[in-house]
Design a protein around this motif. Sequence first.
Motif, PDB file in Angstrom:
ATOM      1  N   GLY A 154      27.280  74.515  83.553  1.00 42.66           N
ATOM      2  CA  GLY A 154      27.443  75.312  82.336  1.00 42.66           C
ATOM      3  C   GLY A 154      26.251  75.051  81.447  1.00 42.66           C
ATOM      4  O   GLY A 154      25.267  74.485  81.899  1.00 42.66           O
ATOM      5  N   SER A 158      28.209  78.098  76.696  1.00 43.43           N
ATOM      6  CA  SER A 158      29.522  77.660  77.204  1.00 43.43           C
ATOM      7  C   SER A 158      30.529  77.450  76.077  1.00 43.43           C
ATOM      8  O   SER A 158      31.725  77.371  76.322  1.00 43.43           O
ATOM      9  CB  SER A 158      29.377  76.369  78.027  1.00 43.43           C
ATOM     10  N   ILE A 159      30.052  77.388  74.840  1.00 44.54           N
ATOM     11  CA  ILE A 159      30.958  77.282  73.692  1.00 44.54           C
ATOM     12  C   ILE A 159      31.813  78.555  73.573  1.00 44.54           C
ATOM     13  O   ILE A 159      32.947  78.509  73.108  1.00 44.54           O
ATOM     14  CB  ILE A 159      30.168  77.011  72.380  1.00 44.54           C
ATOM     15  N   GLY A 163      32.463  77.651  81.644  1.00 44.18           N
ATOM     16  CA  GLY A 163      31.443  77.258  82.616  1.00 44.18           C
ATOM     17  C   GLY A 163      31.466  78.108  83.874  1.00 44.18           C
ATOM     18  O   GLY A 163      32.248  79.057  83.998  1.00 44.18           O
ATOM     19  N   GLU A 248      25.364  77.550  70.659  1.00 43.98           N
ATOM     20  CA  GLU A 248      25.134  76.143  71.025  1.00 43.98           C
ATOM     21  C   GLU A 248      25.544  75.252  69.867  1.00 43.98           C
ATOM     22  O   GLU A 248      25.175  75.511  68.707  1.00 43.98           O
ATOM     23  CB  GLU A 248      23.635  75.967  71.350  1.00 43.98           C
ATOM     24  N   GLU A 365      28.347  67.963  73.718  1.00 44.60           N
ATOM     25  CA  GLU A 365      28.218  69.413  73.815  1.00 44.60           C
ATOM     26  C   GLU A 365      29.607  69.999  73.615  1.00 44.60           C
ATOM     27  O   GLU A 365      30.526  69.683  74.379  1.00 44.60           O
ATOM     28  CB  GLU A 365      27.687  69.813  75.205  1.00 44.60           C
ATOM     29  N   ILE A 367      32.235  72.836  73.996  1.00 42.41           N
ATOM     30  CA  ILE A 367      32.394  73.903  74.988  1.00 42.41           C
ATOM     31  C   ILE A 367      33.831  74.426  74.945  1.00 42.41           C
ATOM     32  O   ILE A 367      34.720  73.770  74.393  1.00 42.41           O
ATOM     33  CB  ILE A 367      32.125  73.388  76.425  1.00 42.41           C
TER      34      ILE A 367
END
Length: 466
Positions: A154, A158-159, A163, A248, A365, A367
């Motif tokens: 991913g 991907s947020i 993925g 992001e 991160e 996601i």
Amino acid sequence: MPDYQLIKKELEGIAVEDNPALVRQKSRDFYWYSPILKAQLDNVTADLVVTPKTEEEVIRTLKVAYAHDVPVTPRGSGTGNYGQAMPLSGGIVLNLAAMNKVKQIHPGRVICEPGIVIAELDRQTKAHSGQELRFHPSTAQTATIGGFIAGGSGGVGSITWGGLRDIGNILRLRVVTMEAEPRVLDLTGWDLTKVSHAYGTNGIITEIEMPLAPAYDWVDVLVGYDDFMDSVRFSDALAKCNGILVKEIAPIAAPIPFEYFARHKPYIRQGQSIVALMIAPHAMDPFLAFTSQQKGEITFRSDKVESMKGIPHAYELAWNHTTLRAIKVDPTITYLQVQYPGPDHVAKVQKMVEIFGDEVPGHLEFIRFDGQIQCSGLPLVRYTSEARLEEIIRIHQDHGCPIFNPHRYTLEEGGMKQTDTVQLAFKKETDPKGLLNPGKMIAWDNPNFDFAAGQNYLFPGLAALM
Ligand code: FAD
């Protein structure tokens, strides 16, 4: 030993390289991120690099390799981190980089060859009709779309979209099998899980159909906090904010930003943690209002600097670029891949920060995972020994934070630590001699391997090289 002169003759008309220095170069990926993989894989090299231009040349190459019992390891750009693209048994590296055409672009989808570099694919779909891939790895400027599907998970986007494992994020893959008479299969729906993230162990991807999203001129933003956990809480709240379109959200703990982000250093104070963000231009006003309410300090905006020349994209501070920037300054650093399952992911992160402090500087991160906002992490590790690394992994797991171990080259040990029966069954069908990327699927080599016993797998062919 296969007769490589004869093989070269049989491959006449296809680009073949046998210069040992060049072959060695194309037998590498980013395995050296891990001190453990570096020691294990340093001497790995292929015998030939074959660069097909068409699917027909892929079929011819596999046919010749099959007849001579020669292993074939596919390669995109070699940016994988776990030795995925490294030919543990030598043989042929199948370099897909010359199969780089975009074939068709439609509303919501693109059909292309596997070797196109992701940023170039995005450039073409954007120019054609204002569309872009839903998400891409932070290596978009160098990695291929085929390598991402076969080796990645991913990334940036991907947020919103999750993925590669989420059904709908790949539409169709065309795959060539490794048999006496290679077949060409079109896979859709759940069948895609047979080859996505299978490291090319059960087929060569020759055509890809991917869904697209509307493209934006995303604004890079850095938001600073004096306390890392404040940056994590801000990120969690922003990720859950329904109306602000972001691509992001990566909170990164001090001292990483100031010490390792050379080009952004003028925008970061010593001791400051930051959140690296990409915001849709039309969402900037609500984003600024939200950030001000959350007492975040905007330290950088790409739409306000005079020139972005020499300043990397915000996404090139995130995902595994965080690690890359740190290793460039301090080569003793390595990293982990951690999941912090929700809904108490923020509390889990806090616990790990309390336990490890600066030995494991945080990098998360945010996601979308199974419909919920969560975070995974690629924290840095100030590496001292393999034993301590194992201990750090164990402590994470004991606190309910699973580790996807980036210090292993097998699919199983880097993933769920169990056999993927779907991928194994497909390999039996498509690669009966086990010639595709040998050593990467434990279940193929050793069906009785006990994942619960706590030993690490060592591919027998590697022992001789170490
Ligand atoms: P390669 O490394 O060449 O190959 C990857 C795997 O796919 C190998 O097993 C190879 O054998 C197989 N393969 C390649 N092409 C084919 C094909 N046509 N058919 C079948 N098998 C094939 N990964 C992420 O998921 N997200 C990230 O954000 C991310 N960021 C990264 C940042 C850095 C700095 C680095 C070094 C790595 C990062 N990665 C990330 C890992 C990696 O870059 C990506 O997964 C990338 O998309 C791999 O593409 P590649 O073309 O380099 O593939």
